[in-house]
Motif scaffolding. Sequence first.
Motif, PDB file in Angstrom:
ATOM      1  N   TYR A   1      -3.847 -13.395   8.271  1.00  0.00           N
ATOM      2  CA  TYR A   1      -4.611 -12.582   9.221  1.00  0.00           C
ATOM      3  C   TYR A   1      -5.452 -13.480  10.137  1.00  0.00           C
ATOM      4  O   TYR A   1      -5.521 -13.280  11.348  1.00  0.00           O
TER       5      TYR A   1
ATOM      6  N   ASN B   1      -9.837  -6.913   8.875  1.00  0.00           N
ATOM      7  CA  ASN B   1      -8.954  -5.814   9.258  1.00  0.00           C
ATOM      8  C   ASN B   1      -9.713  -4.499   9.068  1.00  0.00           C
ATOM      9  O   ASN B   1     -10.461  -4.339   8.100  1.00  0.00           O
TER      10      ASN B   1
ATOM     11  N   ARG C   1      -2.687  -2.661  12.493  1.00  0.00           N
ATOM     12  CA  ARG C   1      -4.013  -2.960  11.960  1.00  0.00           C
ATOM     13  C   ARG C   1      -4.800  -3.793  12.960  1.00  0.00           C
ATOM     14  O   ARG C   1      -4.262  -4.694  13.579  1.00  0.00           O
TER      15      ARG C   1
ATOM     16  N   TYR D   1      -8.844  -1.533   8.132  1.00  0.00           N
ATOM     17  CA  TYR D   1      -8.574  -0.576   7.056  1.00  0.00           C
ATOM     18  C   TYR D   1      -9.336  -0.899   5.781  1.00  0.00           C
ATOM     19  O   TYR D   1      -9.543  -0.018   4.952  1.00  0.00           O
ATOM     20  N   TYR D   2      -9.762  -2.162   5.620  1.00  0.00           N
ATOM     21  CA  TYR D   2     -10.563  -2.473   4.438  1.00  0.00           C
ATOM     22  C   TYR D   2     -11.901  -1.748   4.502  1.00  0.00           C
ATOM     23  O   TYR D   2     -12.408  -1.259   3.491  1.00  0.00           O
TER      24      TYR D   2
ATOM     25  N   TYR E   1       0.816  -1.193   0.000  1.00  0.00           N
ATOM     26  CA  TYR E   1       0.000   0.000   0.000  1.00  0.00           C
ATOM     27  C   TYR E   1       0.856   1.252   0.000  1.00  0.00           C
ATOM     28  O   TYR E   1       1.613   1.486   0.928  1.00  0.00           O
TER      29      TYR E   1
END
Length: 340
Positions: free
Chosen positions: A173, A226, A130, A228-229, A41
């Motif tokens: 994850y 997570n 995260r 941030y998605y 990212y």
Amino acid sequence: MRRRFVSLIACAPLVLTTAGCGIFGSGGEDADLQVYSARHYDLEEAFADFTDDTGITVEFLYGEDAELLERLRSEGEDTPADLFMTVDAGMLWKAAEEGVLAPVESRAIETAVPRDLRDPEGRWAGLAMRARTLMYDPRTVDPADFDPVDSYAGLGDPQWEGRLCMRDETSSYVQSLVASLIDTQGREKALETVQGWVDNDVEIVSNDVELLETIAAGGCEVGITNHYYLARLLAEDPDLPVAPYWASQEGDGTHVNISGAGVVEGSDAAPEAQQLMEWLATEGQSDFVDDNHEYPVNPDVEPEDLIASFGEFDRMQVDAAAYGARNAEAVELLDEAGYR
Ligand SMILES: [Fe+2]
């Protein structure tokens, strides 16, 4: 991501500049620093700003954690890599265990990065945080129905039968979340938790974005992703009908993981690689974390507005050694529970 790996291993091991091999960078083949990164990212911008600040140029190679570690192993002393960047604390621990990371002594990192987010021997440090937490459809779910003490296990309650969707078992994850549950609660309780989801007829989807889109489309009502998605999707559509719930706030706190980095053993630019890590943890923190909506590891740096709007939360301590050493156990437990 799996596709990207295929193209990556199709490249000759030492050719870092071949077009089509997933190589992107700010410095070209003569760059001062070569970074192997599983974090994909917004690196271009952060590295370009680092170059502006310091004059040190950076090139980076994308791949998945495990593949890049394998590449470091096989390249050995000949590796062109100076810094290894991952998206999982367990993977950093593993890289350190295998001796591919060199210890650095850095007051800047010790000051900027909380103790549990860095290696006590200085071989790696977290640079972005995260959270993996509950996501729900506010049209149909009352968050008061979640268990505030152990929200992960709480999803095994019969009231959630037929309403859950989760990420597939191959995701690091998922594996690190389960490894942390094994570590903090014991294997039996962790198995009960995962078994509870399976018994509730959980639908397994292949990635976090798909999971959130499934909730938004009414295909399921609660899942774990997570944070941030969700932030990314909300940045595009502020009306997306999905909301975060901070897990286990009256218990151990929400599970978090880090993306972080370590200087590669044998690097011929170790001081510059260390400088990049220090910059990312301090002046470059916002640059590095904001565009991907991650939380700063540095407590002096504020999170960006969108994730700040999710509210503050207490997190579980990160035990990278547990995430790493218990990975195989987590994989086995997921299998035993029939999570697939
Ligand atoms: Fe991710």
